[in-house]
Motif scaffolding. Structure first.
Motif, PDB file in Angstrom:
ATOM      1  N   ALA A 273      36.137  31.869  47.031  1.00 22.06           N
ATOM      2  CA  ALA A 273      37.592  31.768  47.133  1.00 22.06           C
ATOM      3  C   ALA A 273      38.254  33.081  46.744  1.00 22.06           C
ATOM      4  CB  ALA A 273      38.088  30.652  46.223  1.00 22.06           C
ATOM      5  N   LEU A 274      39.329  33.396  47.405  1.00 28.33           N
ATOM      6  CA  LEU A 274      40.149  34.549  47.067  1.00 28.33           C
ATOM      7  C   LEU A 274      41.556  34.003  46.885  1.00 28.33           C
ATOM      8  CD1 LEU A 274      40.149  37.603  46.706  1.00 28.33           C
ATOM      9  CD2 LEU A 274      40.777  37.793  49.106  1.00 28.33           C
ATOM     10  N   SER A 275      41.862  33.608  45.652  1.00 26.49           N
ATOM     11  CA  SER A 275      43.130  32.931  45.391  1.00 26.49           C
ATOM     12  C   SER A 275      44.292  33.919  45.263  1.00 26.49           C
ATOM     13  CB  SER A 275      43.035  32.102  44.109  1.00 26.49           C
ATOM     14  OG  SER A 275      42.958  32.957  42.988  1.00 26.49           O
ATOM     15  N   GLN A 276      45.485  33.416  45.439  1.00 27.38           N
ATOM     16  CA  GLN A 276      46.680  34.245  45.298  1.00 27.38           C
ATOM     17  C   GLN A 276      46.805  34.775  43.870  1.00 27.38           C
ATOM     18  OE1 GLN A 276      48.579  35.212  47.802  1.00 27.38           O
ATOM     19  NE2 GLN A 276      47.288  34.069  49.185  1.00 27.38           N
ATOM     20  N   LEU A 277      46.398  33.991  42.876  1.00 32.43           N
ATOM     21  CA  LEU A 277      46.453  34.423  41.478  1.00 32.43           C
ATOM     22  C   LEU A 277      45.562  35.643  41.258  1.00 32.43           C
ATOM     23  CD1 LEU A 277      47.236  34.117  38.498  1.00 32.43           C
ATOM     24  CD2 LEU A 277      45.368  32.485  38.282  1.00 32.43           C
ATOM     25  N   VAL A 278      44.337  35.600  41.784  1.00 29.06           N
ATOM     26  CA  VAL A 278      43.412  36.720  41.623  1.00 29.06           C
ATOM     27  C   VAL A 278      43.961  37.960  42.317  1.00 29.06           C
ATOM     28  CG1 VAL A 278      41.102  37.554  42.197  1.00 29.06           C
ATOM     29  CG2 VAL A 278      41.413  35.232  41.339  1.00 29.06           C
ATOM     30  N   LYS A 279      44.534  37.807  43.512  1.00 21.01           N
ATOM     31  CA  LYS A 279      45.131  38.956  44.210  1.00 21.01           C
ATOM     32  C   LYS A 279      46.271  39.546  43.387  1.00 21.01           C
ATOM     33  CE  LYS A 279      46.123  38.935  48.501  1.00 21.01           C
ATOM     34  NZ  LYS A 279      46.623  38.587  49.836  1.00 21.01           N
ATOM     35  N   ALA A 280      47.110  38.696  42.786  1.00 23.08           N
ATOM     36  CA  ALA A 280      48.230  39.186  41.978  1.00 23.08           C
ATOM     37  C   ALA A 280      47.731  39.904  40.725  1.00 23.08           C
ATOM     38  CB  ALA A 280      49.146  38.027  41.600  1.00 23.08           C
ATOM     39  N   GLN A 281      46.696  39.364  40.079  1.00 22.15           N
ATOM     40  CA  GLN A 281      46.141  40.013  38.894  1.00 22.15           C
ATOM     41  C   GLN A 281      45.525  41.359  39.249  1.00 22.15           C
ATOM     42  OE1 GLN A 281      43.569  36.764  37.760  1.00 22.15           O
ATOM     43  NE2 GLN A 281      44.839  36.303  35.960  1.00 22.15           N
ATOM     44  N   ALA A 282      44.788  41.422  40.346  1.00 24.38           N
ATOM     45  CA  ALA A 282      44.127  42.664  40.739  1.00 24.38           C
ATOM     46  C   ALA A 282      45.131  43.754  41.098  1.00 24.38           C
ATOM     47  CB  ALA A 282      43.191  42.401  41.916  1.00 24.38           C
TER      48      ALA A 282
ATOM     49  N   ARG B 150      50.511  42.698  39.608  1.00 18.21           N
ATOM     50  CA  ARG B 150      51.783  42.012  39.749  1.00 18.21           C
ATOM     51  C   ARG B 150      51.857  40.722  38.948  1.00 18.21           C
ATOM     52  NH1 ARG B 150      51.098  42.836  45.770  1.00 18.21           N
ATOM     53  NH2 ARG B 150      50.322  40.731  45.575  1.00 18.21           N
ATOM     54  N   HIS B 151      50.822  40.355  38.220  1.00 16.93           N
ATOM     55  CA  HIS B 151      50.813  39.121  37.436  1.00 16.93           C
ATOM     56  C   HIS B 151      50.890  39.477  35.963  1.00 16.93           C
ATOM     57  CE1 HIS B 151      49.406  35.242  35.821  1.00 16.93           C
ATOM     58  NE2 HIS B 151      49.965  34.760  36.910  1.00 16.93           N
ATOM     59  N   TYR B 152      51.603  38.678  35.182  1.00 15.95           N
ATOM     60  CA  TYR B 152      51.790  38.997  33.754  1.00 15.95           C
ATOM     61  C   TYR B 152      50.467  39.030  32.982  1.00 15.95           C
ATOM     62  CZ  TYR B 152      51.171  34.051  32.595  1.00 15.95           C
ATOM     63  OH  TYR B 152      50.677  32.802  32.421  1.00 15.95           O
ATOM     64  N   SER B 153      49.433  38.363  33.458  1.00 18.02           N
ATOM     65  CA  SER B 153      48.172  38.325  32.720  1.00 18.02           C
ATOM     66  C   SER B 153      47.251  39.506  33.059  1.00 18.02           C
ATOM     67  CB  SER B 153      47.435  37.015  33.004  1.00 18.02           C
ATOM     68  OG  SER B 153      47.019  36.958  34.360  1.00 18.02           O
ATOM     69  N   SER B 154      47.670  40.399  33.960  1.00 15.65           N
ATOM     70  CA  SER B 154      46.779  41.474  34.391  1.00 15.65           C
ATOM     71  C   SER B 154      46.722  42.618  33.436  1.00 15.65           C
ATOM     72  CB  SER B 154      47.158  41.989  35.767  1.00 15.65           C
ATOM     73  OG  SER B 154      48.502  42.326  35.847  1.00 15.65           O
TER      74      SER B 154
END
Length: 52
Positions: free
Chosen positions: A36-45, A48-52
């Motif tokens: 899976a290539l989830s939207q969350l993983v794309k945002a973290q990579a 653009r995600h607060y957890s990155s």
């Protein structure tokens, strides 16, 4: 061997050709049929995600 590769986080993955892997001593080849290539993983990579 073909694999879907993410070259740009704003574009869909592209299929690229790779040489088939060869196991060395003490190694095992594992065939991955799906991942899976989830939207969350794309945002973290992309940072653009607060957890990155």
């Amino acid at each position: 061997m073909k694999a879907a590769v993410v070259h740009d986080l704003n574009a869909p993955p592209r299929f690229d050709d790779f040489i088939a892997p060869v196991a060395e001593a003490g190694e095992t080849i594992v065939e991955v049929r799906a991942a899976a290539l989830s939207q969350l993983v794309k945002a973290q990579a992309s940072g653009r995600h607060y957890s990155s």
